[in-house]
Each structure stands twice: as structure tokens, then as C-alpha cells.
Design a protein around this motif. Structure first.
Motif, PDB file in Angstrom:
ATOM      1  N   THR A 107       0.842  -1.209   0.000  1.00  0.00           N
ATOM      2  CA  THR A 107       0.000   0.000   0.000  1.00  0.00           C
ATOM      3  C   THR A 107       0.869   1.248   0.000  1.00  0.00           C
ATOM      4  O   THR A 107       2.070   1.219   0.307  1.00  0.00           O
ATOM      5  CB  THR A 107      -0.924  -0.005   1.232  1.00  0.00           C
ATOM      6  OG1 THR A 107      -0.132  -0.150   2.421  1.00  0.00           O
ATOM      7  CG2 THR A 107      -1.932  -1.144   1.130  1.00  0.00           C
ATOM      8  N   SER A 108       0.241   2.373  -0.316  1.00  0.00           N
ATOM      9  CA  SER A 108       0.987   3.623  -0.510  1.00  0.00           C
ATOM     10  C   SER A 108       1.637   4.132   0.762  1.00  0.00           C
ATOM     11  O   SER A 108       2.635   4.855   0.712  1.00  0.00           O
ATOM     12  CB  SER A 108       0.045   4.712  -1.060  1.00  0.00           C
ATOM     13  OG  SER A 108      -1.038   4.949  -0.160  1.00  0.00           O
ATOM     14  N   ASP A 109       1.102   3.781   1.933  1.00  0.00           N
ATOM     15  CA  ASP A 109       1.697   4.278   3.175  1.00  0.00           C
ATOM     16  C   ASP A 109       3.108   3.732   3.369  1.00  0.00           C
ATOM     17  O   ASP A 109       3.980   4.417   3.922  1.00  0.00           O
ATOM     18  CB  ASP A 109       0.820   3.920   4.368  1.00  0.00           C
ATOM     19  CG  ASP A 109       0.660   2.416   4.517  1.00  0.00           C
ATOM     20  OD1 ASP A 109       0.136   1.781   3.561  1.00  0.00           O
ATOM     21  OD2 ASP A 109       1.046   1.885   5.573  1.00  0.00           O
ATOM     22  N   VAL A 110       3.368   2.484   2.894  1.00  0.00           N
ATOM     23  CA  VAL A 110       4.694   1.883   3.033  1.00  0.00           C
ATOM     24  C   VAL A 110       5.700   2.613   2.149  1.00  0.00           C
ATOM     25  O   VAL A 110       6.800   2.963   2.589  1.00  0.00           O
ATOM     26  CB  VAL A 110       4.647   0.378   2.680  1.00  0.00           C
ATOM     27  CG1 VAL A 110       6.043  -0.221   2.719  1.00  0.00           C
ATOM     28  CG2 VAL A 110       3.719  -0.367   3.648  1.00  0.00           C
ATOM     29  N   SER A 111       5.344   2.872   0.893  1.00  0.00           N
ATOM     30  CA  SER A 111       6.268   3.566  -0.011  1.00  0.00           C
ATOM     31  C   SER A 111       6.535   4.994   0.472  1.00  0.00           C
ATOM     32  O   SER A 111       7.655   5.504   0.350  1.00  0.00           O
ATOM     33  CB  SER A 111       5.682   3.575  -1.421  1.00  0.00           C
ATOM     34  OG  SER A 111       4.407   4.194  -1.434  1.00  0.00           O
ATOM     35  N   GLU A 112       5.536   5.641   1.056  1.00  0.00           N
ATOM     36  CA  GLU A 112       5.744   6.986   1.599  1.00  0.00           C
ATOM     37  C   GLU A 112       6.681   6.948   2.801  1.00  0.00           C
ATOM     38  O   GLU A 112       7.511   7.845   2.978  1.00  0.00           O
ATOM     39  CB  GLU A 112       4.397   7.604   1.990  1.00  0.00           C
ATOM     40  CG  GLU A 112       3.495   7.940   0.798  1.00  0.00           C
ATOM     41  CD  GLU A 112       2.121   8.422   1.231  1.00  0.00           C
ATOM     42  OE1 GLU A 112       1.935   8.637   2.437  1.00  0.00           O
ATOM     43  OE2 GLU A 112       1.243   8.584   0.356  1.00  0.00           O
ATOM     44  N   TRP A 121      -2.687   5.707   4.452  1.00  0.00           N
ATOM     45  CA  TRP A 121      -3.473   5.046   3.412  1.00  0.00           C
ATOM     46  C   TRP A 121      -4.822   4.657   3.987  1.00  0.00           C
ATOM     47  O   TRP A 121      -4.920   4.142   5.091  1.00  0.00           O
ATOM     48  CB  TRP A 121      -2.740   3.806   2.900  1.00  0.00           C
ATOM     49  CG  TRP A 121      -3.569   2.978   1.945  1.00  0.00           C
ATOM     50  CD1 TRP A 121      -3.841   3.234   0.642  1.00  0.00           C
ATOM     51  CD2 TRP A 121      -4.248   1.750   2.248  1.00  0.00           C
ATOM     52  NE1 TRP A 121      -4.621   2.261   0.098  1.00  0.00           N
ATOM     53  CE2 TRP A 121      -4.895   1.314   1.074  1.00  0.00           C
ATOM     54  CE3 TRP A 121      -4.356   0.960   3.404  1.00  0.00           C
ATOM     55  CZ2 TRP A 121      -5.640   0.149   1.015  1.00  0.00           C
ATOM     56  CZ3 TRP A 121      -5.109  -0.199   3.343  1.00  0.00           C
ATOM     57  CH2 TRP A 121      -5.735  -0.598   2.152  1.00  0.00           C
ATOM     58  N   VAL A 122      -5.894   4.956   3.233  1.00  0.00           N
ATOM     59  CA  VAL A 122      -7.254   4.579   3.626  1.00  0.00           C
ATOM     60  C   VAL A 122      -7.827   3.757   2.486  1.00  0.00           C
ATOM     61  O   VAL A 122      -7.808   4.192   1.324  1.00  0.00           O
ATOM     62  CB  VAL A 122      -8.131   5.811   3.901  1.00  0.00           C
ATOM     63  CG1 VAL A 122      -9.553   5.387   4.226  1.00  0.00           C
ATOM     64  CG2 VAL A 122      -7.561   6.661   5.032  1.00  0.00           C
ATOM     65  N   GLY A 123      -8.332   2.580   2.823  1.00  0.00           N
ATOM     66  CA  GLY A 123      -8.880   1.737   1.769  1.00  0.00           C
ATOM     67  C   GLY A 123      -9.510   0.492   2.358  1.00  0.00           C
ATOM     68  O   GLY A 123      -9.849   0.451   3.544  1.00  0.00           O
ATOM     69  N   MET A 133      -7.526   2.221   8.005  1.00  0.00           N
ATOM     70  CA  MET A 133      -6.534   3.270   7.801  1.00  0.00           C
ATOM     71  C   MET A 133      -5.187   2.720   8.264  1.00  0.00           C
ATOM     72  O   MET A 133      -5.099   2.169   9.368  1.00  0.00           O
ATOM     73  CB  MET A 133      -6.873   4.540   8.576  1.00  0.00           C
ATOM     74  CG  MET A 133      -5.779   5.634   8.461  1.00  0.00           C
ATOM     75  SD  MET A 133      -6.038   7.061   9.528  1.00  0.00           S
ATOM     76  CE  MET A 133      -7.438   7.814   8.746  1.00  0.00           C
ATOM     77  N   ALA A 134      -4.157   2.896   7.439  1.00  0.00           N
ATOM     78  CA  ALA A 134      -2.807   2.445   7.787  1.00  0.00           C
ATOM     79  C   ALA A 134      -1.892   3.659   7.853  1.00  0.00           C
ATOM     80  O   ALA A 134      -1.920   4.506   6.953  1.00  0.00           O
ATOM     81  CB  ALA A 134      -2.296   1.460   6.762  1.00  0.00           C
ATOM     82  N   VAL A 135      -1.086   3.724   8.927  1.00  0.00           N
ATOM     83  CA  VAL A 135      -0.117   4.804   9.089  1.00  0.00           C
ATOM     84  C   VAL A 135       1.241   4.154   9.340  1.00  0.00           C
ATOM     85  O   VAL A 135       1.390   3.339  10.262  1.00  0.00           O
ATOM     86  CB  VAL A 135      -0.497   5.728  10.259  1.00  0.00           C
ATOM     87  CG1 VAL A 135       0.527   6.850  10.402  1.00  0.00           C
ATOM     88  CG2 VAL A 135      -1.898   6.292  10.068  1.00  0.00           C
ATOM     89  N   LEU A 152      -2.381  -0.281  11.808  1.00  0.00           N
ATOM     90  CA  LEU A 152      -3.527  -0.537  10.945  1.00  0.00           C
ATOM     91  C   LEU A 152      -4.778  -0.583  11.818  1.00  0.00           C
ATOM     92  O   LEU A 152      -4.860  -1.414  12.733  1.00  0.00           O
ATOM     93  CB  LEU A 152      -3.365  -1.869  10.209  1.00  0.00           C
ATOM     94  CG  LEU A 152      -4.435  -2.191   9.163  1.00  0.00           C
ATOM     95  CD1 LEU A 152      -4.312  -1.259   7.967  1.00  0.00           C
ATOM     96  CD2 LEU A 152      -4.287  -3.652   8.709  1.00  0.00           C
ATOM     97  N   THR A 153      -5.725   0.337  11.580  1.00  0.00           N
ATOM     98  CA  THR A 153      -6.940   0.407  12.412  1.00  0.00           C
ATOM     99  C   THR A 153      -8.179   0.367  11.536  1.00  0.00           C
ATOM    100  O   THR A 153      -8.186   0.856  10.392  1.00  0.00           O
ATOM    101  CB  THR A 153      -6.940   1.692  13.270  1.00  0.00           C
ATOM    102  OG1 THR A 153      -8.082   1.679  14.127  1.00  0.00           O
ATOM    103  CG2 THR A 153      -6.973   2.944  12.399  1.00  0.00           C
ATOM    104  N   SER A 154      -9.217  -0.200  12.083  1.00  0.00           N
ATOM    105  CA  SER A 154     -10.481  -0.304  11.341  1.00  0.00           C
ATOM    106  C   SER A 154     -11.229   1.034  11.393  1.00  0.00           C
ATOM    107  O   SER A 154     -11.268   1.705  12.431  1.00  0.00           O
ATOM    108  CB  SER A 154     -11.355  -1.402  11.949  1.00  0.00           C
ATOM    109  OG  SER A 154     -12.621  -1.404  11.329  1.00  0.00           O
ATOM    110  N   MET A 155     -11.842   1.381  10.248  1.00  0.00           N
ATOM    111  CA  MET A 155     -12.621   2.621  10.166  1.00  0.00           C
ATOM    112  C   MET A 155     -14.119   2.339  10.080  1.00  0.00           C
ATOM    113  O   MET A 155     -14.927   3.250   9.839  1.00  0.00           O
ATOM    114  CB  MET A 155     -12.190   3.427   8.923  1.00  0.00           C
ATOM    115  CG  MET A 155     -10.706   3.767   8.892  1.00  0.00           C
ATOM    116  SD  MET A 155     -10.193   4.767  10.309  1.00  0.00           S
ATOM    117  CE  MET A 155     -11.010   6.307   9.938  1.00  0.00           C
TER     118      MET A 155
END
Length: 478
Positions: A107-112, A121-123, A133-135, A152-155
Motif C-alpha cells: 500500500t501507498s503508506d509503506v512507499s511513503e 493510506w485509507v482503503g 486506515m494504515a499509518v 492498521l486500524t479499522s474505520m
């Protein structure tokens, strides 16, 4: 369903405006709430990551090991949130969940995070399709080894709360729209009902029922419209009454000379009269014929003025000469009542105009003065220079005068102060229009029982008549 018409247009436009405004407010509000909730979760996780990073640097200064990672998971795990330790490639080293999938996180949060920033990343979570949501953030060990801390937390709960809030907002919006619709009907009726009333009354007026009136205390433009239509009906009734009076009066005026002409014609045809009686009869016929011609010409002049067909023959004229000719024309009529005609002029005054038409104006004014003045009185004609641009001709008498009630109407067409004195009631109306064609003004000042003063204001001209050649025999103006 509302039938087509102004009421429908008002309601639809009012509802459309409120709906668009309400939709914009609700969309902005919901976006702001969603942003607030999501940012709150993100800020809480980034704070936790910062604490984890500081703890790890000061507590485990050598190298990353499974033991160290396990302590990190124990100390900084968050409720309802999964903590994962990843390699820079996204492979999972360990996590707070006992069963970790054997896969690489892409996911994009890892590359950032690998790029040096805090990734977000939210998905949808693969496999469960759960909204998450992943931070992520990259941590360094002794400046060499690095790994990624990922929360990683549930939204789902937040999304559920946002959905409920959205449904509440939609419900409130629907209630507001219902209230707006009720108000829009009231607003539309407040406009349409008066217009329907005015339309119905106007239809009655169009059928000739001018006694019908628009009733109701309407305000603003609708009130002005109702007042204007009522005023129009009053004016039509007044005009019709004046027209009827005119027809009655002109019929009498025409019948009198025609009766005289017919009577004397039949008498003369029968013969047997001496020359004196014949001469008397012919004189009466000629006089009454002139009277008929005057009446017809007055009506024709008024018709031309109403249709803007009257043409003026503009030339340089001496106003004193016009007034002298006017006095000569009415002298005989004034003599019968022993009325003195006086002319007071301030020397020669030149203006540009139609001499015949201006003479017609002054003849009408002086003739009226003679008609309504008592015997052994005086009528004064005077001229005055008002300024470099204007001059005035004043006709003043000491006759019966005009009441204040009649003074405002005396210049109306067909109106007669005293119908018994004859006339068409057009003379003063024609005179005023002729004066206005000369770019002037006609003013009336009268007091009942004391007399009337009529002032004709005309523009002056700087042009002067050509000087006659020396020794010439050109005409002189008297």
C-alpha cells in the motif's frame, strides 16, 4: 401536482434555491466532519509512532532483534489497532496479531514511509474488505539498519457513525425542505392571489365595466399596479363623460347655426321680401356659416395635434404685430359688451414661430376673456422679457374667474367650465399644444369672482430681421 402558472414557478424556483443551498451546506458539513474524524485517528496514531520511535532509540541502541520487536509490540500496542513491523520491502517481520499473512504490504503508506515521511493510506483490507486506515513510518537503528512501524486500524465504526450522521442530516434537510415548501406556497399565494384578482377585474374593465374596482390593501409593486388600474378606470369614466358632454355640446352648437341657415334659406326661397330683409337673411346665413366653419376647423386642428400631423411655418415674427392683429379681430365683439382692449408692449420683441398659429392661441385667450368678462371692464394684453432666453405674453381680465376645482381641468380636451356659453371645450387644449410645439409654456392663474390671468412663455431669438436697403419701400410692422 401544481398546475402550470406563476404559483408553480415561484414554488419551484424557491425550493430549488433552498435545496441547492441546503445541499451545499450539508456536503460541506459532512466532509468537514469526516475530515475531522479521520484526522483525529491519524494524529493519534502518529503521536503513538513518535513515542515508539523515541522509546526504541533510547532503550535498544544496538540492533533490531525479535525480542526488541516483541517488547515494542507489547509496550505500544493500541486498542482496536494492529501494529506491524515491516522490512523496507514491505515484508512483515512481526505483528500484534498472532496469525500474520505471508504476504508483502504494497500500500501507498509503506512507499511513503520508505521515502522518509509518515505514510497514510485509507482503503479496503484485502481478504476481509473492511475499511481501514494504515499509518507507517521508517525507524533507523544506529544509522544503518531500518524497519517500518505500521499501525492498521479499522474505520468501520467511524464510517458507521458518519453514515448515521449523514442520515440524520438528510432527515433534517428533508424536514427543512418540507417547511420551505409550505412557506413557498404561502409566498406564492401572497403574490398570485392579488394578481389573479387584478386579472379578473382587468377582464371586467376590458368588457367595458369601468365601475369595477380592485379591492384590497396590497403593498409595494402589486399595490402600485392596483392603484394604477383603478386610476385608469376613473380616467376612462371621466374621459367618457367628457366625450359625452362634448358630443351633446357640439351637437347643440352645430344644430343652432344649421337651424338658422335652413330657416332663412327656406324663407328666402319662398320670395316676396324686400332687399333689406333679404340682405339681413343673407347676413345671418353668412355669419352662421362662418361659425360652422370655425367649429369644424377647431375639431380638425385638434385631430391634427393628436396625430402629430400639425406642421408649423416657422419664421421670424414681431410678437407686437401678432397681438395688434389679435385685438383687431376681436374688437367688434368686445365693443358689443363695452369691453376695453389694452395692449402694453415693451418695445419690439422678436421670436421664431408660426404667426398664424400663435395668433390662433391669442385669439382663443382674448375671446375667452371677452366671453367671461362683465360689461364695461378691461382686458389687458402685455409683453415682458423674462430673461435673455424667454419672454411672456400675459392676457389679464377681471371676469368671473375659474374655481380652484376647475382650474386643474380647464386645459383638458372637451372640458367646459360653463357649457351654456357654447364652444367645443377644445380651444384651450389646442392653444396649450400649439404653445408646446413652440417649446413654450402656458400657465393659468385665476380666482373665482376676481378674474383670470393667462401667461404664455415663449423662447426668444437673437436673430433680427434684415435691414431694408436704403431708399427701399419695404413693409413696416405696426
Amino acid at each position: 401536482m401544481i398546475k402550470k402558472g406563476m404559483r408553480r414557478q415561484i414554488v419551484l424556483h424557491y425550493i430549488l434555491v433552498v435545496f441547492v443551498a441546503l445541499l451545499l451546506v450539508e456536503v460541506i458539513f459532512l466532509l468537514a466532519i469526516r475530515t475531522y474524524y479521520y484526522d483525529s485517528v491519524y494524529n493519534k496514531i502518529t503521536t503513538q509512532i513518535g513515542i515508539s520511535e523515541n522509546f526504541y532509540k533510547f532503550t535498544f541502541s544496538n540492533e533490531g532483534s525479535p525480542v526488541h520487536f516483541q517488547k515494542l509490540l507489547e509496550y505500544f500496542d493500541m486498542d482496536n489497532t494492529e501494529l506491524e513491523i515491516l522490512t523496507l520491502n514491505g515484508d512483515i517481520l512481526t505483528g500484534s496479531t498472532p496469525f500474520q499473512p505471508d504476504r508483502t504490504i504494497t500500500t501507498s503508506d509503506v512507499s511513503e514511509a520508505v521515502g522518509g515521511s509518515i505514510g497514510r493510506w485509507v482503503g479496503r483490507q484485502a481478504g476481509t474488505n473492511e475499511s481501514v486506515m494504515a499509518v507507517s513510518k521508517m525507524l533507523h537503528i544506529n544509522g544503518r539498519d531500518s524497519f517500518i512501524v505500521r499501525y492498521l486500524t479499522s474505520m468501520e465504526r467511524i464510517n458507521s457513525d458518519l453514515l448515521n450522521l449523514t442520515l440524520v442530516s438528510i432527515g433534517i434537510g428533508a424536514a427543512v425542505m418540507a417547511i420551505v415548501m409550505l412557506f413557498s406556497f404561502g409566498l406564492a399565494n401572497s403574490i398570485v392571489k392579488p394578481l389573479n384578482n387584478i386579472t379578473a377585474v382587468s377582464a371586467q374593465m376590458a368588457k367595458g365595466r369601468f365601475t369595477t374596482r380592485i379591492k384590497g390593501d396590497y403593498k409595494y409593486e402589486i399595490g402600485d399596479l392596483a392603484t394604477t388600474l383603478n386610476y385608469m378606470a376613473d380616467e376612462i369614466i371621466r374621459s367618457n363623460q367628457i366625450k359625452d358632454d362634448f358630443i351633446s355640446s357640439i351637437s347643440h352648437e352645430l344644430r343652432t347655426p344649421l337651424t338658422s341657415i335652413k330657416g332663412w334659406s327656406e324663407t328666402l326661397i319662398s320670395g316676396g321680401y324686400d332687399p333689406e330683409e333679404t340682405k339681413l337673411g343673407m347676413g345671418i346665413i353668412s355669419k352662421e356659416s362662418d361659425r360652422l366653419i370655425g367649429l369644424v376647423e377647431e375639431i380638425l386642428d385638434f385631430s391634427k395635434l393628436q396625430q402629430n400631423e400639425m406642421k408649423l411655418s416657422i419664421a421670424l415674427i414681431d410678437i407686437k404685430v401678432v397681438l395688434q392683429e389679435t385685438i383687431l379681430n376681436v374688437w367688434a365683439k368686445a365693443e358689443k359688451k363695452r369691453i376695453h382692449l389694452l395692449l402694453e408692449c415693451e418695445g419690439t420683441i422678436y421670436i421664431k414661430g408660426d404667426a398664424n398659429r400663435l395668433k390662433q392661441v391669442f385669439l382663443n385667450l382674448v375671446d375667452n376673456a371677452v366671453k367671461f368678462s362683465p360689461e364695461d371692464s378691461s382686458i389687458v394684453l402685455s409683453t415682458h422679457r423674462l430673461s435673455k432666453e424667454e419672454m411672456a405674453v400675459i392676457v389679464r381680465d377681471s371676469g368671473i374667474g375659474i374655481s380652484e376645482a376647475h382650474l386643474s381641468r380647464v386645459r383638458d380636451r372637451f372640458f367646459q367650465v360653463d357649457a351654456l356659453n357654447g364652444g367645443t371645450g377644445l380651444g384651450l387644449a389646442i392653444s396649450q399644444q400649439i404653445v408646446e410645439l413652440h417649446h413654450g409654456k402656458l400657465e393659468l392663474d385665476s380666482e373665482l369672482g376676481k378674474g383670470t390671468q393667462v401667461t404664455v412663455i415663449l423662447p426668444l431669438t437673437e436673430e433680427q430681421p434684415p435691414v431694408a436697403a436704403e431708399g427701399g419701400n419695404g413693409p413696416e410692422l405696426l
